[in-house]
Scaffold this motif. Sequence first.
Motif, PDB file in Angstrom:
ATOM      1  N   ASN A  76       0.812  -1.228   0.000  1.00 15.54           N
ATOM      2  CA  ASN A  76       0.000   0.000   0.000  1.00 15.54           C
ATOM      3  C   ASN A  76       0.842   1.273   0.000  1.00 15.54           C
ATOM      4  O   ASN A  76       0.570   2.214   0.750  1.00 15.54           O
ATOM      5  CB  ASN A  76      -0.971   0.002   1.192  1.00 15.54           C
ATOM      6  N   ASN A  77       1.861   1.318  -0.839  1.00 14.23           N
ATOM      7  CA  ASN A  77       2.725   2.487  -0.954  1.00 14.23           C
ATOM      8  C   ASN A  77       2.522   3.165  -2.302  1.00 14.23           C
ATOM      9  O   ASN A  77       2.078   2.532  -3.260  1.00 14.23           O
ATOM     10  CB  ASN A  77       4.196   2.069  -0.841  1.00 14.23           C
ATOM     11  N   MET A  78       2.877   4.437  -2.373  1.00 13.14           N
ATOM     12  CA  MET A  78       2.996   5.143  -3.646  1.00 13.14           C
ATOM     13  C   MET A  78       4.476   5.379  -3.870  1.00 13.14           C
ATOM     14  O   MET A  78       5.131   6.053  -3.064  1.00 13.14           O
ATOM     15  CB  MET A  78       2.230   6.458  -3.617  1.00 13.14           C
ATOM     16  N   ILE A  79       5.007   4.829  -4.949  1.00 11.09           N
ATOM     17  CA  ILE A  79       6.428   4.922  -5.271  1.00 11.09           C
ATOM     18  C   ILE A  79       6.514   5.647  -6.607  1.00 11.09           C
ATOM     19  O   ILE A  79       6.303   5.048  -7.673  1.00 11.09           O
ATOM     20  CB  ILE A  79       7.060   3.518  -5.327  1.00 11.09           C
ATOM     21  N   VAL A  80       6.771   6.952  -6.559  1.00 12.41           N
ATOM     22  CA  VAL A  80       6.657   7.785  -7.766  1.00 12.41           C
ATOM     23  C   VAL A  80       7.860   8.704  -7.941  1.00 12.41           C
ATOM     24  O   VAL A  80       8.473   9.160  -6.981  1.00 12.41           O
ATOM     25  CB  VAL A  80       5.362   8.636  -7.726  1.00 12.41           C
ATOM     26  N   ASP A  81       8.187   8.963  -9.207  1.00 10.69           N
ATOM     27  CA  ASP A  81       9.232   9.918  -9.606  1.00 10.69           C
ATOM     28  C   ASP A  81      10.592   9.620  -8.989  1.00 10.69           C
ATOM     29  O   ASP A  81      11.310  10.531  -8.552  1.00 10.69           O
ATOM     30  CB  ASP A  81       8.815  11.358  -9.274  1.00 10.69           C
ATOM     31  N   ASN A  82      10.966   8.349  -8.941  1.00  9.86           N
ATOM     32  CA  ASN A  82      12.286   7.945  -8.459  1.00  9.86           C
ATOM     33  C   ASN A  82      13.128   7.520  -9.660  1.00  9.86           C
ATOM     34  O   ASN A  82      12.595   7.204 -10.718  1.00  9.86           O
ATOM     35  CB  ASN A  82      12.156   6.778  -7.470  1.00  9.86           C
ATOM     36  N   GLY A  83      14.433   7.484  -9.496  1.00  7.17           N
ATOM     37  CA  GLY A  83      15.298   7.078 -10.597  1.00  7.17           C
ATOM     38  C   GLY A  83      16.615   6.531 -10.097  1.00  7.17           C
ATOM     39  O   GLY A  83      16.969   6.668  -8.929  1.00  7.17           O
ATOM     40  N   SER A  84      17.335   5.887 -11.003  1.00  8.11           N
ATOM     41  CA  SER A  84      18.661   5.377 -10.665  1.00  8.11           C
ATOM     42  C   SER A  84      19.552   5.432 -11.902  1.00  8.11           C
ATOM     43  O   SER A  84      19.065   5.443 -13.035  1.00  8.11           O
ATOM     44  CB  SER A  84      18.588   3.937 -10.147  1.00  8.11           C
ATOM     45  N   ALA A  85      20.851   5.451 -11.677  1.00  6.38           N
ATOM     46  CA  ALA A  85      21.810   5.484 -12.770  1.00  6.38           C
ATOM     47  C   ALA A  85      21.947   4.119 -13.436  1.00  6.38           C
ATOM     48  O   ALA A  85      22.408   4.020 -14.562  1.00  6.38           O
ATOM     49  CB  ALA A  85      23.173   5.959 -12.265  1.00  6.38           C
ATOM     50  N   ASP A  86      21.536   3.049 -12.746  1.00  6.15           N
ATOM     51  CA  ASP A  86      21.678   1.712 -13.316  1.00  6.15           C
ATOM     52  C   ASP A  86      20.332   0.985 -13.288  1.00  6.15           C
ATOM     53  O   ASP A  86      19.466   1.270 -14.080  1.00  6.15           O
ATOM     54  CB  ASP A  86      22.765   0.938 -12.564  1.00  6.15           C
ATOM     55  N   LEU A  87      20.121   0.061 -12.362  1.00  9.99           N
ATOM     56  CA  LEU A  87      18.918  -0.775 -12.343  1.00  9.99           C
ATOM     57  C   LEU A  87      17.949  -0.358 -11.246  1.00  9.99           C
ATOM     58  O   LEU A  87      18.353   0.129 -10.195  1.00  9.99           O
ATOM     59  CB  LEU A  87      19.310  -2.240 -12.107  1.00  9.99           C
ATOM     60  N   GLY A  88      16.661  -0.588 -11.481  1.00  9.63           N
ATOM     61  CA  GLY A  88      15.650  -0.413 -10.441  1.00  9.63           C
ATOM     62  C   GLY A  88      15.404   1.020 -10.037  1.00  9.63           C
ATOM     63  O   GLY A  88      15.587   1.374  -8.875  1.00  9.63           O
ATOM     64  N   GLY A  89      14.966   1.841 -10.955  1.00 13.22           N
ATOM     65  CA  GLY A  89      14.685   3.232 -10.624  1.00 13.22           C
ATOM     66  C   GLY A  89      13.664   3.385  -9.513  1.00 13.22           C
ATOM     67  O   GLY A  89      13.794   4.237  -8.653  1.00 13.22           O
ATOM     68  N   ALA A  90      12.641   2.527  -9.513  1.00 12.88           N
ATOM     69  CA  ALA A  90      11.628   2.569  -8.461  1.00 12.88           C
ATOM     70  C   ALA A  90      11.939   1.561  -7.363  1.00 12.88           C
ATOM     71  O   ALA A  90      12.020   1.907  -6.192  1.00 12.88           O
ATOM     72  CB  ALA A  90      10.242   2.286  -9.042  1.00 12.88           C
ATOM     73  N   VAL A  91      12.110   0.282  -7.741  1.00 10.04           N
ATOM     74  CA  VAL A  91      12.312  -0.792  -6.766  1.00 10.04           C
ATOM     75  C   VAL A  91      13.362  -1.755  -7.296  1.00 10.04           C
ATOM     76  O   VAL A  91      13.315  -2.157  -8.455  1.00 10.04           O
ATOM     77  CB  VAL A  91      10.999  -1.574  -6.505  1.00 10.04           C
ATOM     78  N   MET A  92      14.286  -2.153  -6.431  1.00 12.99           N
ATOM     79  CA  MET A  92      15.318  -3.136  -6.768  1.00 12.99           C
ATOM     80  C   MET A  92      15.312  -4.224  -5.702  1.00 12.99           C
ATOM     81  O   MET A  92      15.399  -3.934  -4.508  1.00 12.99           O
ATOM     82  CB  MET A  92      16.690  -2.455  -6.814  1.00 12.99           C
ATOM     83  N   LEU A  93      15.166  -5.492  -6.131  1.00 13.28           N
ATOM     84  CA  LEU A  93      15.230  -6.641  -5.225  1.00 13.28           C
ATOM     85  C   LEU A  93      16.430  -7.475  -5.639  1.00 13.28           C
ATOM     86  O   LEU A  93      16.509  -7.929  -6.773  1.00 13.28           O
ATOM     87  CB  LEU A  93      13.958  -7.487  -5.315  1.00 13.28           C
ATOM     88  N   ASP A  94      17.361  -7.686  -4.709  1.00  5.49           N
ATOM     89  CA  ASP A  94      18.588  -8.417  -5.002  1.00  5.49           C
ATOM     90  C   ASP A  94      18.816  -9.479  -3.927  1.00  5.49           C
ATOM     91  O   ASP A  94      18.941  -9.143  -2.746  1.00  5.49           O
ATOM     92  CB  ASP A  94      19.759  -7.427  -5.048  1.00  5.49           C
ATOM     93  N   ASP A  95      18.864 -10.744  -4.336  1.00  2.89           N
ATOM     94  CA  ASP A  95      19.062 -11.868  -3.409  1.00  2.89           C
ATOM     95  C   ASP A  95      18.063 -11.839  -2.256  1.00  2.89           C
ATOM     96  O   ASP A  95      18.417 -11.984  -1.093  1.00  2.89           O
ATOM     97  CB  ASP A  95      20.492 -11.897  -2.862  1.00  2.89           C
ATOM     98  N   SER A  96      16.799 -11.648  -2.602  1.00  2.00           N
ATOM     99  CA  SER A  96      15.714 -11.584  -1.615  1.00  2.00           C
ATOM    100  C   SER A  96      14.534 -12.363  -2.182  1.00  2.00           C
ATOM    101  O   SER A  96      13.859 -11.885  -3.074  1.00  2.00           O
ATOM    102  CB  SER A  96      15.330 -10.140  -1.344  1.00  2.00           C
ATOM    103  N   SER A  97      14.288 -13.549  -1.635  1.00  2.00           N
ATOM    104  CA  SER A  97      13.314 -14.449  -2.254  1.00  2.00           C
ATOM    105  C   SER A  97      11.966 -14.508  -1.554  1.00  2.00           C
ATOM    106  O   SER A  97      11.085 -15.237  -2.002  1.00  2.00           O
ATOM    107  CB  SER A  97      13.895 -15.864  -2.314  1.00  2.00           C
ATOM    108  N   ASN A  98      11.778 -13.737  -0.485  1.00  2.00           N
ATOM    109  CA  ASN A  98      10.515 -13.809   0.252  1.00  2.00           C
ATOM    110  C   ASN A  98       9.927 -12.414   0.416  1.00  2.00           C
ATOM    111  O   ASN A  98       9.642 -11.963   1.522  1.00  2.00           O
ATOM    112  CB  ASN A  98      10.758 -14.484   1.618  1.00  2.00           C
ATOM    113  N   VAL A  99       9.747 -11.723  -0.715  1.00  2.00           N
ATOM    114  CA  VAL A  99       9.228 -10.352  -0.718  1.00  2.00           C
ATOM    115  C   VAL A  99       7.791 -10.377  -1.213  1.00  2.00           C
ATOM    116  O   VAL A  99       7.499 -10.930  -2.273  1.00  2.00           O
ATOM    117  CB  VAL A  99      10.085  -9.432  -1.610  1.00  2.00           C
TER     118      VAL A  99
END
Length: 72
Positions: A42-65
């Motif tokens: 129940n979040n609003m994730i807006v107008d975010n950015g990144s220089a590489d991967l996952g401008g809004a959301v990045m999941l790395d080595d996390s299998s229970n999200v």
Amino acid sequence: MLGDGSGPVNIDRNLIQSNYSGDDGGGIFVENAHQDRINIRNNMIVDNGSADLGGAVMLDDSSNVAFVNNTV
């Protein structure tokens, strides 16, 4: 030696806006949570950015999200 981490985490009912990362994960970056439960609900994730991967959301080595009912 690394610690056990934070354990289960809840990220509920937030406005995550106008963030920028010089690498990965501009809005939310979950890394190495492995099998710890991470609830992102129940979040609003807006107008975010990144220089590489996952401008809004990045999941790395996390299998229970649970990514539920978010506006991205």
